[in-house]
Design an enzyme around this catalytic site. Structure first.
Site, mmCIF file in Angstrom:
data_model
loop_
_atom_site.group_PDB
_atom_site.id
_atom_site.type_symbol
_atom_site.label_atom_id
_atom_site.label_comp_id
_atom_site.label_asym_id
_atom_site.label_seq_id
_atom_site.Cartn_x
_atom_site.Cartn_y
_atom_site.Cartn_z
ATOM 1 N N CYS A 132 -0.146 3.329 -6.748
ATOM 2 C CA CYS A 132 -1.093 2.557 -5.931
ATOM 3 C C CYS A 132 -1.061 1.151 -6.504
ATOM 4 O O CYS A 132 -1.115 0.984 -7.731
ATOM 5 C CB CYS A 132 -2.500 3.140 -6.010
ATOM 6 S SG CYS A 132 -3.779 2.103 -5.236
ATOM 7 N N CYS B 34 0.831 -1.207 0.000
ATOM 8 C CA CYS B 34 0.000 0.000 0.000
ATOM 9 C C CYS B 34 0.867 1.259 0.000
ATOM 10 O O CYS B 34 1.648 1.494 0.920
ATOM 11 C CB CYS B 34 -0.901 -0.001 1.241
ATOM 12 S SG CYS B 34 -1.943 1.460 1.407
#
Length: 261
Positions: A178, A65
């Site tokens: 991302c 993440c």
């Protein structure tokens, strides 16, 4: 670990490069997208996942993440193993390119933190121009529409919306800031075929391989590693998405209760 299924893009790279390694994956699907949460809540959720991994005595932890990666300094004391993070890996890869203008797409939190522009410009021998765009909806759209033709059309519409200005500004490469975004890399290439894409997952896998080799922690070459998936989200959806992105040797997909917030 990741806020959702995006980290499957990292698992895919690790399995290709180090097929003998056992992998534990934690996706906090109950709280996706992390980039829309306030800073302290992200830290609390991240430390919850760090504790999960520490209990399982992992030999290395990969923070897929990007949003958590921006706050790693507030979390990594919760584990005793080395921690690799997506932002550092992506910035390292971008700063080595011989280009003048770099684009970054990420969650809103990652964009607002300025992690990528700061790290890329710190590491670059030249003075790169870095354009950053925070995408409030893209991670969620990828999470829930992967493999659905109608849903993927919505993903493409969102990509056009978020990328058009940066492409018009003349970026030469794009950091997929991302881990959900590499799962739709083919869609980005279809829309912008001349744009070089940087997937931090590839750099993270290379860094992990080097660390394990140097520390003599690599799994036996003859062994085939297993993948165990845990999620605070929908178990059936995670199992489906894991198959869709081509993950191998899945030993199980289990529910784990989320942090109560």
């Amino acid at each position: 670990m990741d806020s959702g299924i995006g980290g499957f893009s990292v698992v895919r790279q690790v399995q290709q490069l180090m097929p003998g390694e056992d992998i534990i994956y934690f996706g906090d699907g109950a709280h996706i997208p992390y980039g829309n949460h306030p800073r302290q809540r992200i830290i609390d959720m991240a430390r919850y996942m760090f504790g999960f991994m520490e209990q399982r005595r992992v030999k290395a932890l990969m923070i897929a993440c990007n949003t958590i990666s921006c706050l790693v300094d507030a979390c990594e004391d919760a584990v005793s193993c080395p921690v690799f993070n997506a932002v550092q890996a992506g910035a390292d890869a971008a700063s080595r390119l011989e280009v003048e203008k770099v684009g970054v797409i990420s969650t809103v939190f990652t964009h607002n933190s300025r992690c990528y522009p700061t790290k890329i410009q710190q590491n670059s021998p030249g003075r790169l121009v870095v354009l950053s765009c925070g995408c409030p909806d893209l991670a969620r759209l990828v999470e829930h529409n992967l493999g659905d033709p109608v849903g993927m059309a919505e993903v493409e519409d969102n990509l056009r919306l978020e990328l058009e200005d940066m492409v018009g500004e003349g970026i030469e490469c794009l950091v997929l800031g991302c881990t959900h975004y590499p799962l739709v890399e083919d869609r980005i290439r279809k829309l912008y075929p001349r744009l070089e894409l940087i997937d931090p997952a590839k750099q993270m896998a290379l860094e992990l391989e080097e660390y394990l080799r140097k520390e003599n922690l690599s799994a036996e070459q003859e062994k085939t590693g297993a993948l165990k998936i845990y999620t605070t989200g929908d178990v059936q959806e995670y199992a489906l998405r894991a198959r869709q992105v081509g993950l191998k040797n899945i030993s199980g997909v289990e529910y784990y209760p989320p942090l109560k917030i």
